[in-house]
Design a protein around this motif. Sequence first.
Motif, PDB file in Angstrom:
ATOM      1  N   TRP A 147      33.600  33.681  29.511  1.00 55.86           N
ATOM      2  CA  TRP A 147      33.695  32.242  29.265  1.00 55.86           C
ATOM      3  C   TRP A 147      35.125  31.846  28.903  1.00 55.86           C
ATOM      4  CZ3 TRP A 147      31.561  28.277  30.924  1.00 55.86           C
ATOM      5  CH2 TRP A 147      31.566  27.060  30.243  1.00 55.86           C
ATOM      6  N   SER A 148      35.728  32.607  27.998  1.00 62.36           N
ATOM      7  CA  SER A 148      37.074  32.196  27.578  1.00 62.36           C
ATOM      8  C   SER A 148      38.084  32.433  28.697  1.00 62.36           C
ATOM      9  CB  SER A 148      37.486  32.909  26.285  1.00 62.36           C
ATOM     10  OG  SER A 148      37.541  34.293  26.501  1.00 62.36           O
TER      11      SER A 148
ATOM     12  N   SER B  91      51.149  37.105  41.036  1.00 70.59           N
ATOM     13  CA  SER B  91      50.301  36.863  42.202  1.00 70.59           C
ATOM     14  C   SER B  91      49.075  37.772  42.227  1.00 70.59           C
ATOM     15  CB  SER B  91      51.108  37.048  43.482  1.00 70.59           C
ATOM     16  OG  SER B  91      51.564  38.386  43.547  1.00 70.59           O
ATOM     17  N   GLY B  92      48.741  38.374  41.092  1.00 69.09           N
ATOM     18  CA  GLY B  92      47.611  39.302  41.089  1.00 69.09           C
ATOM     19  C   GLY B  92      46.268  38.608  41.172  1.00 69.09           C
ATOM     20  N   GLY B  93      45.295  39.316  41.713  1.00 72.19           N
ATOM     21  CA  GLY B  93      43.944  38.773  41.846  1.00 72.19           C
ATOM     22  C   GLY B  93      43.027  39.340  40.784  1.00 72.19           C
TER      23      GLY B  93
ATOM     24  N   THR C  64      43.249  33.498  43.945  1.00 67.35           N
ATOM     25  CA  THR C  64      44.254  34.325  44.599  1.00 67.35           C
ATOM     26  C   THR C  64      43.578  35.386  45.469  1.00 67.35           C
ATOM     27  OG1 THR C  64      45.626  34.041  42.650  1.00 67.35           O
ATOM     28  CG2 THR C  64      46.280  35.769  44.195  1.00 67.35           C
ATOM     29  N   SER C  65      42.601  36.067  44.865  1.00 70.94           N
ATOM     30  CA  SER C  65      41.884  37.113  45.616  1.00 70.94           C
ATOM     31  C   SER C  65      41.229  36.530  46.864  1.00 70.94           C
ATOM     32  CB  SER C  65      40.807  37.753  44.742  1.00 70.94           C
ATOM     33  OG  SER C  65      41.392  38.603  43.809  1.00 70.94           O
ATOM     34  N   LEU C  66      40.544  35.395  46.673  1.00 69.64           N
ATOM     35  CA  LEU C  66      39.802  34.820  47.797  1.00 69.64           C
ATOM     36  C   LEU C  66      40.738  34.366  48.907  1.00 69.64           C
ATOM     37  CD1 LEU C  66      36.916  32.847  46.061  1.00 69.64           C
ATOM     38  CD2 LEU C  66      36.811  34.998  47.319  1.00 69.64           C
ATOM     39  N   ARG C  67      41.906  33.864  48.498  1.00 67.89           N
ATOM     40  CA  ARG C  67      42.858  33.406  49.513  1.00 67.89           C
ATOM     41  C   ARG C  67      43.298  34.584  50.384  1.00 67.89           C
ATOM     42  NH1 ARG C  67      46.998  30.739  46.465  1.00 67.89           N
ATOM     43  NH2 ARG C  67      45.364  29.347  45.725  1.00 67.89           N
TER      44      ARG C  67
ATOM     45  N   GLY D 133      41.514  29.338  32.352  1.00 69.50           N
ATOM     46  CA  GLY D 133      42.011  29.127  33.706  1.00 69.50           C
ATOM     47  C   GLY D 133      42.544  30.395  34.340  1.00 69.50           C
ATOM     48  N   GLU D 134      42.595  31.471  33.579  1.00 72.62           N
ATOM     49  CA  GLU D 134      43.155  32.693  34.152  1.00 72.62           C
ATOM     50  C   GLU D 134      42.242  33.277  35.223  1.00 72.62           C
ATOM     51  OE1 GLU D 134      43.720  36.062  31.621  1.00 72.62           O
ATOM     52  OE2 GLU D 134      44.947  37.070  33.136  1.00 72.62           O
TER      53      GLU D 134
END
Lengths: 274, 271
Positions: A61-62, A220-222, A75-78, A67-68
């Motif tokens: 949740w946190s 840029s990590g996922g 990023t991963s999905l992109r 937003g992290e």
Amino acid sequence: MADITAPKLSDAPALRRVFEQTLWRRLVILAAFALAWELYARWLDNALLLPTLGATLSALWSAILSGELPNRTLTSLRVLVTGYALGVGIAAVFTALATLSRWGNEALGLLTSMFNPLPAIALLPIALLWFGVGTPSLVFVIVHSVLWPVALACHAGFRAIAPTLLMAGRNLGLSGGRFVAEILVPAAFPQILSGLRIGWAFAWRTLIAAELVFGVSARSGGIGWFIYTNRAQLETASVFAGLLTVILIGLLVESVVFRSLTRITVQRWGQERT
Amino acid sequence: MNVAPRLADLAGDAASPTLLTLDRVSISYPTRDGTLTAVEDVSLALSTGERLVLLGPSGCGKSTLLRAVGGFLKPSTGEIRINGEPIGAPSPDRMTVFQEFDQLLPWRTVLGNVRYALERGRSLSRREAEAVARGWLKRVGLKNFVDAFPHTLSGGMKQRVAIARAFALEPALLLMDEPFAALDALTRRQMQDELLKLCEETGSTALFVTHGIDEAIRVGTRILALTPHPGRLAATFDVPPGSRTRGTTAFAELEQKIQQAVFADPELDHG
Ligand SMILES: Nc1ncnc2c1ncn2[C@@H]1O[C@H](COP(=O)(O)OP(=O)(O)OP(=O)(O)O)[C@@H](O)[C@H]1O
Ligand SMILES: [Mg+2]
């Protein structure tokens, strides 16, 4: 000719009841699993090894609120979508070549039998050598993980089409692209769809694994990177939160995207193979 | 009986123009142990308005011959001509109704199948195609099933769709490869009667393949019997309109005659 009338249908409450039962059973199993986790974690009392379910959820949740995690997921999905689309596109070209010519057919057969057993992650060192640290390397290994199973499935699908159906299509004077798009692809769709599904599962696993190995470019990590850094900081609850996210996204794509695609296509057409 | 009849003897009704000619056609398949000759030295002529039935036991090359006329296979020797021109690739001008139930596109509804065929085969607009398709589906008794997907239909209903599709395209020549072979006897009879009616109403020219003598008499105007392995022409029978009604003596007599001529060998399956 005399009109044929449809036989009367009766309601199928029995069927619905079975469906509700399986859903219900699944929920029970899930709840039992959650309870077992919670109790065992409490009894173990070692947040470093196994955080409780509650702690994991609150970490999740946190991480979402801060937003992290959404950022990392995006990023991963992109990267995933880029690699997946590229892999499927190349698979389509390969399949076309293999369907059009005997040499192409032989080449695809040989290449798939060579490269399909090669785990994509094993190519990561080569990818890093060729493309450096960054998205292109990830895309490269994803393309590899998607390309071969999808090409294999499409090719097998084209070859399995009933000869009568092919003749019925040719009888209409169809040829070339129209024949491919309007007869071959829909006729082979059950196999194509299952290829896309397998390709998706491979791509998702490969990506997370690659991101874990890739512990370098922080910005840029996922999700894999999220898991990796949290492990390094001994934030085990966040590691579990990351794993949970991986599972949830996998489930979501499988049960929402692919399940509904199956329902509106091959199931409706009666081509579902079970 | 391996004297190939000459073309001139084969033309049925001299008054109608010849639509299709087969000139000493042989067809063979390459197999692992050499070539298998499925059809040997068949010559025939078919005039417009005729319904020619190729009658022969299973495996004698009927489907092979029909596929060659459809353009799906190339004869190894001999020539097939339609309106004097050698036939080319398959075309909607020669529509085939196959024996197998999987000839419909599973991803299109009943209406979608016929409409799509009209859009592609006759280049009709979607609207026109839909109207024509509905008309034909009504004629084959399927107006209650236009929105059904093929897999929800019975075998007989699927064949009705295939028949509607073939007729809707108004081909110069209808090719039918035992479309009723996989149906039960009752449905088969009914379908034969309905097909006969459609053919007579439209004045269609057809080449029909079967291994059933009664079916041949019921739907054909002329019957060519083939020998088994490889298929060659054995005998020709004209079917006068009076013999076409089941239960009449004329029907029974013709059936008897064909039976004796074609299946005289007691070892042969009487189908
Ligand atoms: N694709 C193929 N490859 C090799 N041999 C074939 C092929 N198709 C048919 N044959 C052979 O050609 C012969 C004729 O087959 P065909 O299907 O034309 O018979 P048929 O008269 O239509 O039989 P049936 O009444 O059972 O449908 C058979 O001996 C068959 O084994
Ligand atoms: Mg056959």
